[in-house]
Enzyme design. Structure first.
Site, PDB file in Angstrom:
ATOM      1  N   ARG A  38      39.950  19.726  31.023  1.00  0.00           N
ATOM      2  CA  ARG A  38      41.156  18.984  31.863  1.00  0.00           C
ATOM      3  C   ARG A  38      40.803  17.611  33.106  1.00  0.00           C
ATOM      4  O   ARG A  38      41.342  17.220  33.027  1.00  0.00           O
ATOM      5  CB  ARG A  38      41.696  20.434  32.734  1.00  0.00           C
ATOM      6  CG  ARG A  38      42.703  20.523  33.451  1.00  0.00           C
ATOM      7  CD  ARG A  38      43.517  22.126  34.065  1.00  0.00           C
ATOM      8  NE  ARG A  38      44.131  21.702  35.305  1.00  0.00           N
ATOM      9  CZ  ARG A  38      45.349  21.862  34.941  1.00  0.00           C
ATOM     10  NH1 ARG A  38      46.467  21.740  33.748  1.00  0.00           N
ATOM     11  NH2 ARG A  38      45.625  21.674  36.172  1.00  0.00           N
ATOM     12  N   ILE A  64      50.311  16.796  37.775  1.00  0.00           N
ATOM     13  CA  ILE A  64      49.844  17.621  35.987  1.00  0.00           C
ATOM     14  C   ILE A  64      50.174  18.874  36.390  1.00  0.00           C
ATOM     15  O   ILE A  64      49.873  19.396  37.107  1.00  0.00           O
ATOM     16  CB  ILE A  64      48.329  16.813  36.236  1.00  0.00           C
ATOM     17  CG1 ILE A  64      48.271  18.793  34.468  1.00  0.00           C
ATOM     18  CG2 ILE A  64      47.588  17.560  37.387  1.00  0.00           C
ATOM     19  CD1 ILE A  64      46.897  18.006  34.048  1.00  0.00           C
ATOM     20  N   SER A  65      50.766  19.810  35.591  1.00  0.00           N
ATOM     21  CA  SER A  65      51.073  20.979  35.635  1.00  0.00           C
ATOM     22  C   SER A  65      50.353  21.880  35.989  1.00  0.00           C
ATOM     23  O   SER A  65      49.167  22.049  35.504  1.00  0.00           O
ATOM     24  CB  SER A  65      51.809  21.812  35.018  1.00  0.00           C
ATOM     25  OG  SER A  65      53.008  20.966  34.633  1.00  0.00           O
ATOM     26  N   GLN A  66      50.171  23.057  36.427  1.00  0.00           N
ATOM     27  CA  GLN A  66      49.486  24.384  37.004  1.00  0.00           C
ATOM     28  C   GLN A  66      49.681  25.403  35.314  1.00  0.00           C
ATOM     29  O   GLN A  66      49.751  24.245  34.297  1.00  0.00           O
ATOM     30  CB  GLN A  66      50.204  25.404  37.627  1.00  0.00           C
ATOM     31  CG  GLN A  66      49.624  26.728  38.050  1.00  0.00           C
ATOM     32  CD  GLN A  66      50.262  27.382  37.787  1.00  0.00           C
ATOM     33  OE1 GLN A  66      51.669  27.823  38.227  1.00  0.00           O
ATOM     34  NE2 GLN A  66      49.494  28.806  38.499  1.00  0.00           N
ATOM     35  N   PRO A  67      47.278  24.986  35.301  1.00  0.00           N
ATOM     36  CA  PRO A  67      47.024  25.412  33.573  1.00  0.00           C
ATOM     37  C   PRO A  67      47.713  27.011  33.325  1.00  0.00           C
ATOM     38  O   PRO A  67      48.311  26.061  32.075  1.00  0.00           O
ATOM     39  CB  PRO A  67      45.610  26.027  34.344  1.00  0.00           C
ATOM     40  CG  PRO A  67      45.299  25.539  34.837  1.00  0.00           C
ATOM     41  CD  PRO A  67      46.544  24.981  36.133  1.00  0.00           C
TER      42      PRO A  67
END
Ligand code: SAH
Length: 212
Positions: A38, A64-67
């Site tokens: 990431r 970028i979205s949260q994992p």
């Protein structure tokens, strides 16, 4: 400990404490989240935060979205090795790289030209050779490759775009956050073998808007 070992540990910790702990169980998804680097997808100034439990800015007002959200949406897609995935909103290409490990091919659409370019570079560097990023308005889908068994939308729409419903194959699954700027509901649309659509609502989420 080397910087590389630190990053690997941070990634494994992310999977355990942010993703498994919230109920994602699909081992293939967990493995993909353990493998994709990431920190190589976020902008340089965000590398130190790459494995934190939150979305991060990637420029152009996008994130970028949260994992956990990436893992959850990927699990909801139920990707199979032979599937082609149509992804709307490639952003920096991270979700694309995760999904590409679980299916045959990903066609990712991105409307911001600089992000599309960056996503291509990131995917190339990560050695992902079964995904392509196309600069386009994803609300229109990508008719050339339709119908799709799997469609993922990583931006919030007030309603499911008609073109995407039309491009969803029988026995297909479409995962999309639906709602207003204030709040959205994670939604899974399935089409059965006879062509009927069904919707499932899975809880509130917060995404940047689908700009069409
Ligand atoms: N999953 C991505 C982040 C998605 S953020 C990642 O891993 O980085 C949502 C993305 O959707 C943004 O990059 C935004 O530019 C894009 N987007 C918004 N509206 C769009 C549209 N109509 N067509 C294609 N992309 C769109």
């Amino acid at each position: 400990m080397t910087a590389e070992t630190e990053l690997v540990r941070a990634r494994l910790r992310m999977v355990e404490t942010q993703i498994m702990s919230r109920g994602v169980r699909d081992e293939r998804v967990l493995d993909a989240m353990r493998s994709v680097r990431r920190h190589e997808f976020v902008p340089a100034e965000q590398i130190a935060h790459a494995y934190e439990d939150r979305p991060l800015p990637i420029g152009h007002g996008q994130t970028i979205s949260q994992p956990y959200i990436v893992a959850w949406m990927t699990e909801l897609l139920q990707l199979r090795p032979a599937d082609t995935l149509l992804e709307i909103g490639a952003g920096c290409g991270y979700q694309t790289a995760v999904a590409a490990r679980l299916c045959a091919r990903v066609i990712a659409l991105e409307r911001v030209p600089e992000l599309a370019r960056q996503a291509r570079l990131n995917l190339q560097r990560a050695g992902v050779d079964n995904a392509e990023v196309i600069e386009a308005d994803g609300a229109l889908g990508h008719a050339a490759g339709a119908p799709y068994r799997r469609i993922l939308v990583a931006a919030a729409a007030p309603a499911v775009p008609r073109a995407l419903l039309e491009q969803l194959a029988p026995q297909g699954r479409l995962v999309i956050p639906v709602g207003s700027r204030e709040g959205q509901e994670m939604t899974v649309v399935t089409r059965d073998a006879a062509g009927n659509l069904e919707r499932e609502y899975l809880g509130s989420v917060s995404f940047v808007p689908l700009v069409s």
